[in-house]
Design a protein around this motif. Structure first.
Motif, mmCIF file in Angstrom:
data_model
loop_
_atom_site.group_PDB
_atom_site.id
_atom_site.type_symbol
_atom_site.label_atom_id
_atom_site.label_comp_id
_atom_site.label_asym_id
_atom_site.label_seq_id
_atom_site.Cartn_x
_atom_site.Cartn_y
_atom_site.Cartn_z
ATOM 1 N N SER A 145 0.832 -1.204 0.000
ATOM 2 C CA SER A 145 0.000 0.000 0.000
ATOM 3 C C SER A 145 0.867 1.255 0.000
ATOM 4 N N ALA A 146 0.252 2.371 -0.355
ATOM 5 C CA ALA A 146 0.981 3.639 -0.363
ATOM 6 C C ALA A 146 0.056 4.775 0.027
ATOM 7 N N GLU A 147 0.622 5.784 0.650
ATOM 8 C CA GLU A 147 -0.157 6.993 0.960
ATOM 9 C C GLU A 147 0.688 8.213 0.665
ATOM 10 N N ARG A 148 0.020 9.294 0.303
ATOM 11 C CA ARG A 148 0.716 10.565 0.110
ATOM 12 C C ARG A 148 0.666 11.329 1.420
ATOM 13 N N VAL A 149 1.820 11.752 1.873
ATOM 14 C CA VAL A 149 1.910 12.476 3.146
ATOM 15 C C VAL A 149 2.328 13.909 2.840
ATOM 16 N N PRO A 150 1.559 14.894 3.288
ATOM 17 C CA PRO A 150 1.905 16.278 2.967
ATOM 18 C C PRO A 150 3.208 16.730 3.621
ATOM 19 N N LEU A 151 3.901 17.611 2.929
ATOM 20 C CA LEU A 151 5.102 18.258 3.472
ATOM 21 C C LEU A 151 4.813 19.754 3.524
ATOM 22 N N THR A 152 5.014 20.354 4.668
ATOM 23 C CA THR A 152 4.720 21.777 4.780
ATOM 24 C C THR A 152 5.817 22.605 4.128
ATOM 25 N N GLU A 153 5.487 23.811 3.786
ATOM 26 C CA GLU A 153 6.479 24.709 3.197
ATOM 27 C C GLU A 153 7.612 24.984 4.185
ATOM 28 N N THR A 154 7.254 25.042 5.464
ATOM 29 C CA THR A 154 8.286 25.292 6.480
ATOM 30 C C THR A 154 9.338 24.188 6.454
ATOM 31 N N VAL A 155 8.883 22.931 6.423
ATOM 32 C CA VAL A 155 9.830 21.807 6.393
ATOM 33 C C VAL A 155 10.670 21.864 5.128
ATOM 34 N N LEU A 156 10.029 22.103 4.008
ATOM 35 C CA LEU A 156 10.767 22.112 2.740
ATOM 36 C C LEU A 156 11.791 23.245 2.721
ATOM 37 N N ARG A 157 11.410 24.375 3.242
ATOM 38 C CA ARG A 157 12.354 25.508 3.234
ATOM 39 C C ARG A 157 13.501 25.265 4.211
ATOM 40 N N GLN A 158 13.201 24.543 5.286
ATOM 41 C CA GLN A 158 14.251 24.299 6.294
ATOM 42 C C GLN A 158 15.207 23.174 5.894
ATOM 43 N N PHE A 159 14.702 22.196 5.113
ATOM 44 C CA PHE A 159 15.537 21.022 4.808
ATOM 45 C C PHE A 159 15.738 20.792 3.307
ATOM 46 N N LEU A 160 15.081 21.537 2.473
ATOM 47 C CA LEU A 160 15.253 21.605 1.021
ATOM 48 C C LEU A 160 14.901 20.323 0.265
ATOM 49 N N GLY A 161 15.725 19.308 0.387
ATOM 50 C CA GLY A 161 15.552 18.076 -0.386
ATOM 51 C C GLY A 161 16.753 17.188 -0.124
ATOM 52 N N GLY A 162 16.953 16.163 -0.959
ATOM 53 C CA GLY A 162 18.133 15.312 -0.868
ATOM 54 C C GLY A 162 18.466 14.877 0.548
ATOM 55 N N SER A 163 19.726 15.071 0.940
ATOM 56 C CA SER A 163 20.188 14.631 2.260
ATOM 57 C C SER A 163 19.434 15.319 3.391
ATOM 58 N N GLY A 164 19.150 16.612 3.221
ATOM 59 C CA GLY A 164 18.504 17.362 4.306
ATOM 60 C C GLY A 164 17.094 16.886 4.557
ATOM 61 N N LEU A 165 16.296 16.827 3.490
ATOM 62 C CA LEU A 165 14.917 16.366 3.657
ATOM 63 C C LEU A 165 14.908 14.898 4.088
ATOM 64 N N GLY A 166 15.882 14.134 3.575
ATOM 65 C CA GLY A 166 15.974 12.723 3.975
ATOM 66 C C GLY A 166 16.213 12.579 5.470
ATOM 67 N N ALA A 167 17.101 13.414 6.019
ATOM 68 C CA ALA A 167 17.361 13.363 7.469
ATOM 69 C C ALA A 167 16.089 13.708 8.241
ATOM 70 N N TRP A 168 15.368 14.714 7.762
ATOM 71 C CA TRP A 168 14.113 15.086 8.432
ATOM 72 C C TRP A 168 13.111 13.930 8.368
ATOM 73 N N LEU A 169 13.009 13.308 7.216
ATOM 74 C CA LEU A 169 12.054 12.194 7.061
ATOM 75 C C LEU A 169 12.394 11.043 8.012
ATOM 76 N N LEU A 170 13.694 10.745 8.139
ATOM 77 C CA LEU A 170 14.092 9.669 9.060
ATOM 78 C C LEU A 170 13.706 10.018 10.489
ATOM 79 N N LEU A 171 13.954 11.275 10.866
ATOM 80 C CA LEU A 171 13.589 11.701 12.224
ATOM 81 C C LEU A 171 12.072 11.633 12.405
#
Lengths: 580, 84
Positions: free
Chosen positions: A22-48
């Motif tokens: 199964s799969a679900e779409r999980v929203p990402l807020t603009e605050t999170v995206l601006r703080q962690f951008l993508g790649g390694s940064g967003l990945g670290a946030w997702l793991l946390l």
């Protein structure tokens, strides 16, 4: 789902549970995206956010994230990149490995900024994501196939508009430094391939039609053209003309080319392995990742139709580190690692360590000797299939040392379990600090501190606390580059990297990002990685180097000595300046 | 003194090494520029462009054109960027 960001992002990630299919779409807020951008940064946030830092890296519930970035799909050169972020089975710490090319673009077109995978499929499977719709198909018929074979077969089967990332036999056998391969490139370090294998996934195939808009398309196009033009200049000439392998002769001359498991900094047969020499005897072509204007890949022929991409790190690890001076053997070994899906640095480091253990009489595998081409090829095969001594070496040098005993851990060339790349720490002491404190272990991609050592800013053989801020600076810069994501081979092109990063983000997202905000973002990302490591059990004692590198001078260079006290002072000052 | 080229500077110069006389780093670089016009994208004036560095005797990196050189010194000219 409403996209809060509008430009550059889809504003969500796809969370796939392969146990349930199964799969679900999980929203990402603009605050999170601006703080962690993508790649390694967003990945670290997702793991946390997943909150499972204490889980075994190979547990079914341990998440593995494929993370794109706001720049993916834009006309910016080198932006077609993705990060694979998860807990490393080699280090038990955070791992973010990056790879390039069409998978990043097709994955983002699935309408998400990341794909987070948890669970374990009931049989070896391919995860297929078609415009965000998810299904699993059996990959049992692909069991044991090389990375490129699995990729080609799946593209033929599913359609050429799919992009495929796959593991080789090593990932299936949970080799702790197995890679994830796409289009001949590898998310190489730290064993992401074993994590995918532990989820019973042979491959991920993606295609999609969702495109992001850019906030300022005309400015973005103009900036991209100018950046591409600059990327043809002298700052990238080395990569274009000789490839990263050009380091070999330079490093040998400076006495920093790790040789025979870091027993020496020079290799008598270095010339025979140099790109200047190899191109005399092997035909060579060049290639680029999708959306790249640098073209750093130099592919050497072995007399058959399939060439071998040769990078400095593979060359050093499978050559001098194992005492091998035969270019043909190194090329074959590199290809074998690519086919099996094995990180060449960890493979070379672990095999070199085993060779020294054999030499010292601690490991009864007499065939495994320094300089033997036959031995290195055989060892790689055994590792990839976890057969014989390969089962021990598939664990990496740290775990192998724990089994072998005799305090062989002193000679295991690793930090936090990750094998050390091709930079001799005793003679490059700012880099030594970068290795010691690295969140994912000894790593030249997360710390470019060698740049300072190769300058007149520090004394590379007598680092003082003055070197610490350089190490921090380069680590921060790498964190931002790996989160935007753009290739580090561009770094010499930027006059003011943070200002230009802010400009790129502004053109793509419309944010009023400043250079100072980018600096703060970089630091935040480094802190996020550390936070994961703390939750996973990190202690300050991990931020060090093996005994071999401490208190004893490098053979043949009495000035190249790094005392335990000196490294301790540097690490303490690093922690202080980080506020840890 | 001996001058050794590595990587792109070697490609441009077309030789791996040569003997020269110069009293300072700036003099040496100017002499190289005159002798090897093909080093134009490596050298500007009496110093190296930002993508390249000089090393003295395989040990110390130097950039100041006023750096004094001795008869038995060996100057390495190489790419600044060591990544890979």
């Amino acid at each position: 789902m409403t996209n809060p960001t509008r430009f550059g992002y889809h504003g969500c990630y796809l969370r796939v549970d392969v146990s349930l299919g199964s799969a679900e779409r999980v929203p990402l807020t603009e605050t999170v995206l601006r703080q962690f951008l993508g790649g390694s940064g967003l990945g670290a946030w997702l793991l946390l956010e997943e909150g499972n830092a204490c889980l075994d890296a190979l547990a079914a519930d341990a998440p593995l994230a494929f993370v794109f970035s706001p720049l993916v799909g834009s006309p910016l050169t080198t932006s077609a990149k993705f990060a694979v972020v998860g807990k490393s089975p080699l280090t038990d710490r955070i791992n973010d490995s990056l790879a390039s090319s069409g998978f990043a673009i097709a994955g983002k077109r699935c309408g998400c900024d990341a794909i987070v995978i948890v669970g374990r499929a009931p049989e070896l499977s391919t995860l297929i994501i078609d415009d965000g719709r998810v299904r699993l198909e059996s990959a049992e018929d692909l069991r044991g196939t090389a990375c490129h074979v699995a990729e080609t077969t799946l593209k033929t089967r599913l359609g050429s508009d799919y992009q495929v990332a796959s593991i080789g036999p090593a990932g299936e056998h949970l080799v702790r430094y197995a890679t994830i391969s796409h289009d001949g490139r590898h998310a190489g370090r730290g064993g992401s391939g074993a994590v995918l294998g532990s989820k019973n996934l042979k491959a991920i195939a993606v295609r999609g039609t969702a495109r992001c808009e850019w906030a300022h398309p005309r400015e973005l196009t103009d900036y991209s053209k100018a950046l591409s033009k600059r990327s043809f200049g002298p700052a990238t000439a080395k990569y274009r003309e000789l490839g990263t392998a050009a380091n070999l002769l330079t490093f040998n001359r400076l006495g920093v080319l790790p040789t025979r498991n870091f027993q020496s900094g020079t290799f008598d047969e270095a010339v025979s392995l140099s790109p200047e020499e190899i191109r005399q005897t092997h035909s060579r072509t060049r290639a680029s990742c999708v959306a790249c204007t640098i073209g750093c890949e130099h592919i050497y022929s072995l007399g058959d139709e399939k060439g071998v991409r040769l990078e400095y790190e593979s060359l050093f690890a499978l050559g001098p580190l194992c005492g091998v001076g035969d270019a043909d053997v190194v090329l074959r070994a590199s290809r074998l690692c690519d086919d099996l899906g094995i990180d060449t640095i960890s493979a070379g480091g672990t095999i070199a360590f085993a060779m020294e253990c054999v030499e010292r009489g601690w490991l009864d595998e007499p065939w495994l000797s320094f300089g033997s081409g036959e031995a290195i090829l055989r060892a790689i095969e055994l590792i990839g299939r976890r057969e014989g001594v390969g089962n021990l070496l598939a664990e990496g040098s740290r775990r192998a040392a724990q089994t072998i005993g005799h305090h062989s851990i002193a000679f295991a060339p690793q930090v936090k379990g990750l094998e050390i790349p091709g930079y001799e720490p005793r003679a490059l002491q700012t880099m030594a600090l970068g290795f010691a404190v690295g969140a994912r272990g000894a790593d030249h991609n997360r710390s470019g501190a060698y740049e300072v050592d190769f300058s007149d800013k520090v004394d590379r053989k007598h680092a003082t606390v003055d070197a610490v801020h350089y190490a921090i600076e380069t680590e921060d810069k790498a964190a931002l580059m790996d989160s935007l994501i753009i290739c580090k081979f561009l770094r010499g092109v930027f006059e003011d990297f943070y200002a230009e990063a802010a400009d790129m983000l502004r053109c793509v997202t419309g944010w009023d990002t400043t250079a100072d905000e980018c600096r703060e973002t970089a630091r935040r990302i480094v802190h996020a990685k550390r936070r994961f490591n703390l939750l996973a059990g990190w202690t300050p004692e991990e931020d060090t180097l093996p005994d071999r590198f401490l208190d004893t001078a490098l053979d043949g260079d009495p000035a190249a000595v790094l005392s335990r006290e000196q490294l301790g002072t540097l690490v303490t000052e690093y922690h202080r300046q980080r506020g840890w | 003194m001996r001058v050794e080229f590595f990587g792109v500077p070697r490609e441009r110069a077309g030789v791996a090494e040569l003997e020269l006389h110069a009293e300072t780093l700036g003099q040496l670089i100017t002499t190289l520029a005159n002798r090897f016009p093909s080093l134009g994208d490596v050298i500007t004036g009496d110093h190296l462009r930002s993508s390249f560095v000089a090393n003295l005797n395989g040990d110390r990196f130097v950039s100041d054109p006023r750096t004094q050189l001795g008869e038995h010194d060996c100057v390495l000219i190489l790419s600044a960027d060591a990544g890979g």
